[in-house]
Structures are given as C-alpha cells and as structure tokens.
Design an enzyme around this catalytic site. Structure first.
Site, short mmCIF file in Angstrom:
data_model
loop_
_atom_site.label_atom_id
_atom_site.label_comp_id
_atom_site.label_asym_id
_atom_site.label_seq_id
_atom_site.Cartn_x
_atom_site.Cartn_y
_atom_site.Cartn_z
N ARG A 161 -1.93 -11.20 -4.25
CA ARG A 161 -2.05 -9.58 -4.57
C ARG A 161 -1.05 -8.97 -3.47
O ARG A 161 -0.72 -7.68 -3.64
CB ARG A 161 -3.36 -9.33 -4.74
CG ARG A 161 -4.23 -9.69 -5.84
CD ARG A 161 -5.63 -9.07 -5.48
NE ARG A 161 -5.52 -7.63 -5.87
CZ ARG A 161 -6.48 -7.11 -6.56
NH1 ARG A 161 -7.50 -7.53 -6.85
NH2 ARG A 161 -6.18 -5.67 -7.12
N ARG A 194 -17.23 0.94 -2.05
CA ARG A 194 -16.03 1.74 -1.93
C ARG A 194 -16.05 2.85 -2.83
O ARG A 194 -15.66 2.97 -3.86
CB ARG A 194 -15.02 0.73 -2.39
CG ARG A 194 -14.58 -0.59 -1.59
CD ARG A 194 -13.51 -1.15 -1.58
NE ARG A 194 -12.31 -0.41 -0.97
CZ ARG A 194 -10.79 -1.16 -1.19
NH1 ARG A 194 -11.00 -2.59 -1.67
NH2 ARG A 194 -9.96 -0.84 -0.66
N ASP A 213 -7.12 -3.89 7.97
CA ASP A 213 -6.75 -5.08 7.24
C ASP A 213 -6.35 -5.99 7.97
O ASP A 213 -6.05 -7.20 7.52
CB ASP A 213 -5.55 -4.46 6.15
CG ASP A 213 -5.94 -3.62 5.11
OD1 ASP A 213 -7.21 -3.69 5.12
OD2 ASP A 213 -5.13 -3.15 4.59
N CYS A 250 -10.46 -5.43 -4.04
CA CYS A 250 -11.03 -6.45 -3.37
C CYS A 250 -12.77 -5.81 -2.72
O CYS A 250 -12.81 -4.77 -2.81
CB CYS A 250 -10.56 -6.40 -1.72
SG CYS A 250 -8.99 -7.58 -2.07
N ASN A 292 0.73 -1.21 0.02
CA ASN A 292 -0.01 -0.17 0.19
C ASN A 292 0.82 1.27 0.09
O ASN A 292 0.29 2.26 -0.20
CB ASN A 292 -1.07 0.20 1.21
CG ASN A 292 -2.13 -0.94 0.92
OD1 ASN A 292 -2.31 -1.65 -0.28
ND2 ASN A 292 -2.97 -1.33 1.86
C1 UD1 Z 1 -6.72 2.00 1.67
C2 UD1 Z 1 -5.94 0.36 1.79
C3 UD1 Z 1 -6.60 -0.65 2.30
C4 UD1 Z 1 -7.30 -0.29 3.49
C5 UD1 Z 1 -7.90 1.05 3.84
C6 UD1 Z 1 -8.10 1.38 5.24
C7 UD1 Z 1 -4.70 0.93 -0.42
C8 UD1 Z 1 -4.59 0.51 -1.83
N1 UD1 Z 1 -5.64 0.29 0.31
O1 UD1 Z 1 -7.93 1.61 0.79
O2 UD1 Z 1 -6.03 -1.90 2.35
O3 UD1 Z 1 -7.78 -1.35 4.24
O4 UD1 Z 1 -6.88 2.06 3.25
O5 UD1 Z 1 -7.02 1.61 5.94
O6 UD1 Z 1 -3.83 1.79 0.27
N2 UD1 Z 1 -14.75 6.13 1.58
C9 UD1 Z 1 -15.61 6.84 1.32
N3 UD1 Z 1 -15.34 7.66 0.07
C10 UD1 Z 1 -14.28 7.76 -0.65
C11 UD1 Z 1 -13.17 7.09 -0.04
C12 UD1 Z 1 -13.61 6.17 1.12
O7 UD1 Z 1 -16.95 6.81 1.94
O8 UD1 Z 1 -14.22 8.67 -1.47
C13 UD1 Z 1 -14.76 5.33 2.88
C14 UD1 Z 1 -14.83 3.75 2.44
O9 UD1 Z 1 -15.94 3.36 1.85
C15 UD1 Z 1 -14.25 3.04 3.87
C16 UD1 Z 1 -13.36 4.21 4.62
O10 UD1 Z 1 -13.83 5.48 3.78
O11 UD1 Z 1 -15.32 2.95 4.56
C17 UD1 Z 1 -11.96 4.24 4.29
O12 UD1 Z 1 -11.47 3.99 2.96
P1 UD1 Z 1 -10.15 4.56 2.60
O13 UD1 Z 1 -9.35 5.03 3.71
O14 UD1 Z 1 -10.47 5.26 1.55
O15 UD1 Z 1 -9.30 3.36 2.01
P2 UD1 Z 1 -8.52 2.93 0.75
O16 UD1 Z 1 -7.85 4.02 0.35
O17 UD1 Z 1 -9.62 2.46 -0.45
#
Ligand code: UD1
Length: 417
Positions: free
Chosen positions: A398, A122, A306, A117, A23
């Site tokens: 992955r 998301r 995670d 995933c 990540n």
């Molecule tokens: C990253 C990590 C993932 C980890 C997650 C939380 C990578 C590639 N992946 O995912 O392994 O589990 O951080 O630590 O780095 N959300 C919204 N709107 C958005 C974006 C996010 O509502 O535009 C919500 C998501 O649905 C979720 C929460 O915010 O409930 C956390 O998401 P986010 O921190 O953005 O995770 P990722 O960046 O996708």
C-alpha cells in the site's frame, strides 16, 4: 497471498531514488475534482494500490482519468456524482478526504466511514465538526454520512487536535466557499503544504499552510494545472533505517531533507554519519547502532508516528536500552510482538515501549500488522541472522513502490514468493 523472503546480514550500499508521497498524492487526487476549467496533470504519483483505488473512486465519480507511468491526468469537467459506495470508501483511510472535495464541488455528499490501517480508534469527529463549523448540515443513516453544504459559509475554526485529514477536508471544503475561513491549530505536515500548493496552482487562495494558522479566501472556480507531488518522507526514512540497521552506506535522491529533520537527528544520535545537500541524503552507519534515550511521536515537525514502527525495529539491535512513547495512535505497538518472534526484547506498557537492544535478531516467520509495521519487519529481517518470511505483504504494497527491486539494487537478498 505473496510473502517476502529476506536473507539478512548484508550491509545495504548504493543509491535509491525516493518515490512520490502517498499521503500527499491521495488528497491531491481528491482535490482534482474541483477543477472545472481545464484538466490537472499530476506528476510523481507513486504506483501503489491506494493510488489505484483512488483512481477508481475518481472514475466512479465520473472523472476521466489517464494514468501514464507516474503521471495522472484528471479531467473532471463533466458532471461529478455526489456519492461514493461503501465498497470503495472502506478500502482506504484517505477516502474521507472526498467528503470535503465532493461537498465543495456538488454542495452535497454521501459517503461512509473510511477504511485504512487498524491503528486503534480512528474517529472522524474532527472532520464532521469542521464541516459543521462551515455551516454544512451532517446527518448519518445506515452507515452513510450525508453532507448538505448548500448554505455553507466561511468561518473561524479551531481544531481540538491538529488532525492531518481534518485540515485537508477544511481546505477542500472552504477553498470555493465565499468569504474568508481562518483555521487555527491546523496540522503543519508537509503533505498539507503540498495540497495547499496544488490548490493554489489551480487558482485557490490559501496562505499559512505549514503553520498552525491557515487562511483560505474562497474563489468561485478552479482551473487546470500541472503539478509535481512531493517526495515521500516516510519511504525516505524507511530506506535510511534499512541502511542504518545493516551497517550500510547509502545515498537517497529525490528527497527533501528538511522534511526529515527529527528522524535524521535521531539517526545521527544512533551513531550514523548523516549528510544532507539539496535533494540528496547520505547515510553511513556504524557496525552497531547506539540506543536512543527517549523518542516521542508528535505532530509535525515532531517525530512522525509513521516512523515509530521503523525505529522500533531499528533500535531492537542497538547497543543499550531505548524508549519510544507513542502519542498519536493507540495500537501502533502491535509490531512489537512480531519483532519478538525474531528475538527482539521489547516491553510495552500502555503507550511506552522499552527496547532492550540485542546484538542480533534471528530469521523467523512473521506477519506485517499494518503498512509501517510491515516495513519495520523488513528492516528487522535485513539485520537478522538467517532467513525471514514476511506474510501479509499486501499491507506493505500500500505504501512502497518496487520495494524489493530497490532493496536488491542496494545489495539485499530479497525475493517475493
Ligand atoms: C494521516 C496519515 C497517517 C499518519 C497520520 C498522523 C494519510 C492518508 N494518513 O492520517 O499516515 O499516521 O496522519 O500523522 O495522510 N483524530 C480524532 N478525530 C478525528 C481525526 C483524528 O480524534 O476526526 C485523532 C486520531 O485518532 C489520531 C490523531 O487524531 O489519534 C491523528 O490523526 P490524523 O492526523 O487525523 O491522521 P490521519 O489524517 O488519519
């Protein structure tokens, strides 16, 4: 389709060196297209499918990329395309980070929604809102997102939730935007610090990464650098759980114990002896772990979502009843069904799992539901009596480099068929 076949019941003992962080490396690779003066040399890149796809995206965009073992060299000095086709975008979640990187480099971008995933909804609304706050114009047509960043300018942004990906997109979009951008309620994950350190090594001016308030002062251009990616904290927790659940005794090298504080403290509460010094961690587990009263996932420095599936497997054989509350991703308890096939007793009610620890799990035919869910099945299989076959191994691949080789070196009976 390959499967992992694991014969459980052997305590894992020995040393394992932790791979570079998935990540962290993915946004760092996306950031490498911002370097127009010189090349970037990135060390400690794990050998994973997601890295291979990201390299494909970089090459599609027009960068020259050389991959030599764990070192990736990116030369992005010639013209970089402004679009990524759907077939590449949808292969992984972190492709969304290219939205900020391409906009910073080309003042416009055309991308689709990312893959990754399936952990529930998301959305990417926070990413889009953040770019809009930086005065980018965003429109959507036929599954593509069009970003026009010609008039972008610095701003003060407060995220509704400290999203990791949205924070990364803001750093990328603003680091070459004139003026000072101030971000509040930023994600504090170590991977954000790693990205900011990489950008700063290229000449960016970012302060406060790792805290909720980040300040980015735009610079006109970025130059080449040599950088080493941080160790993967979730992979470190995975190996510790493998040893803990089997009554093992292991040493991890190439790790940052500070990044793992909450997980280490839970492992100690389960009855493990945990010692950390510099970049090494030693864990010695009792014959049977003790249940944990209540764990709740939350943004860093809280317990990482995670690692939730990993602990679901771990606590399935602990003495007593444990509770895990999942506060980040709604569908992250799918692994409980697979664990039940092995005899685990887990009740799910909305975002709360109650785990009634069983003395022993038994081998079964199971599936990896997602990346960390797959790793959870490996943990359960190592602890179980008999043989477990795990399919959908592509999910596990992955995020884990040389998993079966590392587990074999620790004494596990694992093979891929
Ligand atoms: C990253 C990590 C993932 C980890 C997650 C939380 C990578 C590639 N992946 O995912 O392994 O589990 O951080 O630590 O780095 N959300 C919204 N709107 C958005 C974006 C996010 O509502 O535009 C919500 C998501 O649905 C979720 C929460 O915010 O409930 C956390 O998401 P986010 O921190 O953005 O995770 P990722 O960046 O996708």
């Amino acid at each position: 389709m390959s499967k992992l076949v694991i014969r459980g019941g052997k305590p894992l003992c020995g040393t394992v060196s932790v791979q570079g962080s998935k990540n962290a490396v993915l946004p760092i690779l996306a950031a490498s297209i911002l370097c127009t003066k010189g090349v970037t040399v990135i060390h400690n890149c794990p050998d994973l499918d997601d890295v291979t796809i990201t390299v494909k995206i970089l090459r599609f965009l027009g960068a020259r990329v050389k991959r030599d073992g764990h070192t990736i060299t990116v030369d992005a000095r010639s013209k970089i395309k402004h679009r990524i086709p759907k077939r590449l975008m949808q292969k992984l979640r972190s492709s969304i980070i290219f939205m900020g990187a391409i906009t910073a480099r080309n003042h416009r971008a055309k991308i689709s929604a990312p893959g990754g995933c399936k952990l529930g909804a998301r959305p990417i609304d926070l990413h889009k809102d953040a770019l809009r706050a930086l005065a980018c114009d965003i429109t959507e047509k036929r599954g593509y997102i069009y970003v026009n960043g010609k008039n972008r300018r610095s701003s003060e942004i407060t995220l509704r939730f400290p999203s990791v990906g949205a924070t990364e997109n803001i750093l990328l979009t603003s680091c070459m935007t004139g003026g000072v951008t101030v971000l509040h309620n930023a994600a504090c994950e170590p991977e954000i610090v790693d990205l900011a350190n990489f950008l700063n090594a290229m000449g960016a001016s970012i302060t406060g990464a790792g805290t909720p308030d980040i300040t980015v002062t735009g610079v006109p251009e970025l130059h080449g650098t040599v950088y080493t990616v941080m160790p993967d904290r979730i992979v470190a927790i995975t190996y510790l759980c493998c040893a803990a659940v089997t009554g093992g005794n292991i040493y991890l090298s190439n790790t940052v114990p500070d990044h793992l504080e909450t997980a280490l403290s839970y492992l100690a509460q389960c009855g493990c002896l945990v010692e950390a010094e510099d970049s090494r961690i030693h864990l010695s587990a009792p014959k049977r772990l003790t249940a944990l009263a209540e764990i709740e996932t939350s943004p860093y420095p809280g317990f990482p979502t995670d690692a939730q599936s990993l602990f679901l497997a771990l606590l399935s054989t602990a003495k007593g009843t444990s509770i895990i509350c999942e506060r980040i991703f709604e569908s992250r308890f799918k692994t409980a069904d697979e664990l039940s096939r092995m005899g685990a007793d887990i009740k799910i009610k909305k975002d709360i799992a109650t785990i009634y620890g069983k003395e022993r799990l038994s081998g079964a035919q199971v599936s990896a539901c997602d990346l960390r869910g797959g790793a959870a099945m490996v943990i359960a299989a190592l602890a179980a009596e008999g043989t477990t076959e795990i399919d959908n191994v592509c999910y596990i691949d992955r995020g884990y480099e040389a998993l079966e080789k590392n587990l074999q070196a620790l004494g596990a009976s694992v093979k891929r068929i």
